[in-house]
Design a protein around this motif. Structure first.
Motif, PDB file in Angstrom:
ATOM      1  N   ILE A  80       8.980 -15.117 -15.787  1.00  9.49           N
ATOM      2  CA  ILE A  80       7.805 -14.839 -16.621  1.00  9.49           C
ATOM      3  C   ILE A  80       7.871 -15.658 -17.901  1.00  9.49           C
ATOM      4  O   ILE A  80       6.890 -16.266 -18.312  1.00  9.49           O
ATOM      5  N   HIS A 128       1.233 -10.542 -13.874  1.00  9.64           N
ATOM      6  CA  HIS A 128       1.757  -9.228 -13.500  1.00  9.64           C
ATOM      7  C   HIS A 128       1.409  -8.875 -12.055  1.00  9.64           C
ATOM      8  O   HIS A 128       2.188  -8.233 -11.365  1.00  9.64           O
ATOM      9  N   THR A 131       3.727 -11.014  -9.770  1.00 15.65           N
ATOM     10  CA  THR A 131       5.094 -10.507  -9.769  1.00 15.65           C
ATOM     11  C   THR A 131       5.248  -9.306  -8.837  1.00 15.65           C
ATOM     12  O   THR A 131       6.195  -9.240  -8.055  1.00 15.65           O
ATOM     13  N   LEU A 150      10.640  -3.707 -13.197  1.00 14.52           N
ATOM     14  CA  LEU A 150       9.723  -4.210 -14.222  1.00 14.52           C
ATOM     15  C   LEU A 150       9.579  -3.249 -15.393  1.00 14.52           C
ATOM     16  O   LEU A 150       8.820  -3.532 -16.326  1.00 14.52           O
ATOM     17  N   TYR A 160      -1.452  -2.230  -9.973  1.00 12.64           N
ATOM     18  CA  TYR A 160      -1.309  -3.692  -9.931  1.00 12.64           C
ATOM     19  C   TYR A 160      -1.333  -4.198  -8.495  1.00 12.64           C
ATOM     20  O   TYR A 160      -1.985  -5.199  -8.191  1.00 12.64           O
TER      21      TYR A 160
END
Length: 182
Positions: A80, A128, A131, A150, A160
């Motif tokens: 990230i 996000h 990921t 996370l 998400y």
């Protein structure tokens, strides 16, 4: 993934155990980095940085969390950070263009294009979302493991993933309609 005895030995200073431990996780680390960054060189750099960080911080690992979630948190955070510093680029890997069986060239070409389109679609997702997709579908993490990795609430992870799947569905809708020609 990794047995606790090996982790404890590495934490107590057993260099061979630490090297064995790093070798056991390096492919998982690289795979996560590659799918987040979508660039072989960046993934190699991020993997190396993650393995060095794991090496130097092995004593900070506590058995409260699963070892694989601790490792994924490290590699994900490095990716990230790297992703934020550089704009991602999409490239076609050479191995996608190698055909071993001339009888299946058409199928391999279509599979190659589909795989490339999926990778490109994943790269278009917000960071996000990308990921959580990588951790869920490429690393086979449970929702709880993703949340732990996370440091997110479980419902946020579910949200998400739902949104990421919806976005991927929209990006890949040409394939749902029966494929893309030419």
């Amino acid at each position: 993934m990794v047995e606790q005895g090996l982790i404890r030995a590495a934490q107590s200073g057993d260099r061979d155990a630490l090297i064995t431990l790093l070798r056991e996780i390096e492919q998982h680390v690289y795979r996560t980095a590659y799918y987040i960054l979508n660039n072989e060189q960046d993934a190699m750099d991020a993997s190396q940085e993650a393995l060095i960080r794991i090496y130097s911080k092995i004593n900070s690992y506590e058995e409260k969390a699963q070892f694989k979630t601790w490792v994924q948190r490290i590699v994900t955070n490095i990716c990230i950070d790297k992703f934020r510093r550089t704009k991602p680029s999409v490239s076609i890997d050479e191995h996608d263009m190698i055909f071993n069986d001339p009888q299946n060239v058409e199928a391999e070409v279509l599979t190659s294009y589909l795989a490339q389109d999926v990778r490109e679609a994943i790269q278009q997702l917000p960071e996000h979302h990308r990921t959580v997709i990588v951790l869920r579908y490429l690393q086979d993490f449970s929702y709880n493991e993703i949340a732990d990795s996370l440091d997110l609430p479980l419902n946020t992870v579910k949200s998400y993933l739902y949104r990421a799947r919806q976005q991927l569905q929209g990006l890949l809708q040409e394939y749902q309609k029966g494929g893309v020609s030419g």
